[in-house]
Design an enzyme around this catalytic site. Sequence first.
Site, PDB file in Angstrom:
ATOM      1  N   ASP A  13       0.806  -1.222   0.000  1.00 25.41           N
ATOM      2  CA  ASP A  13       0.000   0.000   0.000  1.00 25.41           C
ATOM      3  C   ASP A  13       0.839   1.273   0.000  1.00 25.41           C
ATOM      4  OD1 ASP A  13      -2.211  -1.672   0.082  1.00 25.41           O
ATOM      5  OD2 ASP A  13      -2.242  -1.683   2.274  1.00 25.41           O
ATOM      6  N   LYS A  16       1.813   1.952  -5.135  1.00 24.91           N
ATOM      7  CA  LYS A  16       2.342   1.356  -6.375  1.00 24.91           C
ATOM      8  C   LYS A  16       1.411   1.637  -7.553  1.00 24.91           C
ATOM      9  CE  LYS A  16       2.429  -2.678  -4.298  1.00 24.91           C
ATOM     10  NZ  LYS A  16       2.194  -2.274  -2.911  1.00 24.91           N
ATOM     11  N   GLY A  40      -4.500  -4.422  -3.714  1.00 29.35           N
ATOM     12  CA  GLY A  40      -5.509  -3.399  -3.961  1.00 29.35           C
ATOM     13  C   GLY A  40      -4.777  -2.138  -4.361  1.00 29.35           C
ATOM     14  N   HIS A  41      -4.889  -1.761  -5.621  1.00 32.59           N
ATOM     15  CA  HIS A  41      -4.164  -0.596  -6.126  1.00 32.59           C
ATOM     16  C   HIS A  41      -5.166   0.488  -6.514  1.00 32.59           C
ATOM     17  CE1 HIS A  41      -0.641  -3.505  -7.308  1.00 32.59           C
ATOM     18  NE2 HIS A  41      -0.896  -3.491  -6.018  1.00 32.59           N
ATOM     19  N   GLN A 223       2.068  -6.275  -3.265  1.00 35.57           N
ATOM     20  CA  GLN A 223       2.619  -6.445  -1.917  1.00 35.57           C
ATOM     21  C   GLN A 223       3.980  -5.720  -1.816  1.00 35.57           C
ATOM     22  OE1 GLN A 223       1.348  -9.771  -3.415  1.00 35.57           O
ATOM     23  NE2 GLN A 223      -0.529  -8.758  -2.829  1.00 35.57           N
ATOM     24  N   VAL A 299      -8.527  -3.661   0.034  1.00 35.61           N
ATOM     25  CA  VAL A 299      -9.169  -4.948  -0.200  1.00 35.61           C
ATOM     26  C   VAL A 299     -10.129  -5.305   0.926  1.00 35.61           C
ATOM     27  CG1 VAL A 299      -8.691  -7.437  -0.387  1.00 35.61           C
ATOM     28  CG2 VAL A 299      -7.264  -5.805  -1.608  1.00 35.61           C
ATOM     29  N   GLY A 301     -10.714  -3.256   3.860  1.00 36.68           N
ATOM     30  CA  GLY A 301     -11.283  -2.133   4.604  1.00 36.68           C
ATOM     31  C   GLY A 301     -10.739  -2.022   6.023  1.00 36.68           C
ATOM     32  N   ARG A 302      -9.788  -2.896   6.395  1.00 36.99           N
ATOM     33  CA  ARG A 302      -9.252  -2.841   7.760  1.00 36.99           C
ATOM     34  C   ARG A 302      -8.410  -1.576   7.936  1.00 36.99           C
ATOM     35  NH1 ARG A 302      -6.046  -8.432   7.949  1.00 36.99           N
ATOM     36  NH2 ARG A 302      -5.751  -7.891   5.759  1.00 36.99           N
ATOM     37  N   PRO A 303      -8.452  -0.944   9.144  1.00 35.63           N
ATOM     38  CA  PRO A 303      -7.572   0.209   9.356  1.00 35.63           C
ATOM     39  C   PRO A 303      -6.123  -0.254   9.271  1.00 35.63           C
ATOM     40  CG  PRO A 303      -8.958  -0.192  11.306  1.00 35.63           C
ATOM     41  CD  PRO A 303      -9.242  -1.287  10.334  1.00 35.63           C
ATOM     42  N   LEU A 331       4.105  12.253   0.851  1.00 36.80           N
ATOM     43  CA  LEU A 331       4.864  13.269   1.588  1.00 36.80           C
ATOM     44  C   LEU A 331       3.887  14.270   2.208  1.00 36.80           C
ATOM     45  CD1 LEU A 331       7.818  14.171   2.097  1.00 36.80           C
ATOM     46  CD2 LEU A 331       7.563  15.729   0.168  1.00 36.80           C
ATOM     47  N   SER A 412       5.587  11.760  -4.770  1.00 35.91           N
ATOM     48  CA  SER A 412       4.142  11.861  -4.970  1.00 35.91           C
ATOM     49  C   SER A 412       3.550  12.700  -3.854  1.00 35.91           C
ATOM     50  CB  SER A 412       3.538  10.459  -4.975  1.00 35.91           C
ATOM     51  OG  SER A 412       2.147  10.529  -4.877  1.00 35.91           O
TER      52      SER A 412
END
Length: 429
Positions: A13, A16, A40-41, A223, A299, A301-303, A331, A412
Site C-alpha cells: 500500500d 504502487k 488493492g491498487h 505487496q 481490499v 477495509g481494515r484500518p 509526503l 508523490s
Amino acid sequence: MSNVTVIGTQWGDEGKGKIVDWLASRADIVVRFQGGHNAGHTLVVGDQVYKLSLLPSGLVRGKIGVIGNGVVVDPKALMTEIDRVTAQGLVVTPETLWIAENAPLILPVHGALDRAREAARGEHKIGTTGRGIGPAYEDKVARRAIRICDLAEPETLNWKLDELLLHHNTLLAGLGAETFTKGQLKDFLTEITPRLLPFSCQVWDRLDEARRAGRRILFEGAQAVMLDVDHGTYPYVTSSNTVAAVAASGSGVSPSSVGFVLGIAKAYTTRVGEGPFPTELHDQTGRTLGERGHEFGTVTGRPRRCGWFDAVLIRRAVRVGGVSGIALTKLDVLDGLDEISICVGYELDGKKIETFPSAPGAQARVKPVYETMPGWKETTAGARSWAELPAQAIKYVRRIEELIEAPVTLLSTSPERDDTILMRDPFED
Ligand code: GDP
Ligand code: IMO
Ligand code: MG
C-alpha cells in the site's frame, strides 16, 4: 532505453498503483507477475477512482495489460473486476488483456481453507486477506494446481479435480469447515471457462515478440519486500516472492528485462494484518497519520497500522530487491507535523543491532532508534515541482536518501495522477 519494474519496499500500500499508472504513459505494456487479488491498487484520475486488484494498472491508460504466470488468478474476482472497470469506461478485451495460460487458478476451496486456517490459528493468525492466496500457491508448488490451460482439457480437469479435492476436503473436514463436491467445482469452472479462456495465451512468447519490437515493458509488483515469503517478516508475510527478480520468472522473460527497479516507499510506514512493526505508533500521531493518509485497506477495509519511516528496513529492501531508485509517496500526509522521526537503527534486548533479525520473537522485540527533525508548516499537497517544496521537506527527502543509500527519483504529493514530481525518468536510465 530500459524497462521498469515497480516493487513495494515496506508492507504494501505504498502507492504502487498510482505510480504505475503515472509511468504507464511512457510504457507500451504493463505486466503483473506475482500475487493475486490480495492486492488493492488505487488510481485517482480526475473524478474517477479505479480500484484494481488483479488487472494491471496500465489498462487505465489504454495500454496492454498482462497477467503473468506468477499470479494466482481467481476467475470470478477477475470477471467482477473486468465488469466494474468496463462500467467505468475502460475497454478490456483479449486484445488489451493477455493472461498466461500457465497461471494457476484460485478456486472456492482455497478461500475456504485460508479462512478456516486463520480461524484455527487464533492469536497467531497472520491476518490474511482470506482470499485463498496462500493455499493456491501451496497447490502450485505441490503440483496439484488447476491452471488456466487445463480448462480446455476436460479429461485433465477430471483427474486433477479428484486429486485436489482429496487433499482439500481432508483438511477442511479436519478443521471442521464445509467440504466441496466435485460437482460444485465443475459448475464453478464450467461457468467461468467461456469468459476466461479467450484471454489466455502464451504470454512469454508475446512478451518476447514485444521485446524484439522494442516495446517498453513496465512490471507492476504487488505487496512488498517486507511481505516477501523469503525476505519479509515470516510467517507474517504473503505467499509469493515480491522482489524484482520475480518479474522475470513470473512472466517468462529474461532477468535482464527487469530493467530499472523502482522501489515505492511511503514517507512513513503502514501495515495491514498481523506481525512485527518496529516503528508502529499507538499514540495520537499514529492516528493522525491514519486519518490524513486515509489508511484503510483497499481490499479488506481494515484500518492500517501507522508509524514512522523505517530507514533500516528500506535500506534492506533496497539491497535485497535490487532497487535502483525510490518513489517516495504521501509526503503531503506529513504536512503540519511539529516533528518527524526516522528510524535509523535498532536495539534488541538492550544491544544495538545493525540489521533486522529473522526470527519472529526477536523481530517482535526490536526497538527503533530514532533521529528526529523539525517538520514543515507549508503544504506539499498537490506540489508538481521540486521548487514548490518547503526547504524542510527537501531536507527530509535528502536525509532519507542518505540513510537508505538510494536516490529518490520520483515524489508523490497527492492521490491524483498528476501530482507527481519526476527527478529522473526510469525509462531513460
Ligand atoms: P498500492 O497497493 O501500493 O497500490 O497502494 P494503495 O492504492 O493500496 O494505497 C495507497 C493509497 O494512497 C491510495 O488510496 C492512493 O490513492 C493514495 N496515495 C497514493 N499516493 C499518494 C500521495 O502521494 N498522497 C496521498 N495523500 N495519497 C496517496
Ligand atoms: P498491495 O499490492 C498490504 C498482507 C495481508 C496479510 C498478509 C498475508 O495492495 O500492496 P495474504 O492474503 O496475501 O495471504 O495475506 O499480507 N497483504 C497486503 N498488505 N497490501 C497488499 O497488497 C497486501 N497483500 C497481502 O494483510 O498481512
Ligand atoms: Mg494496496
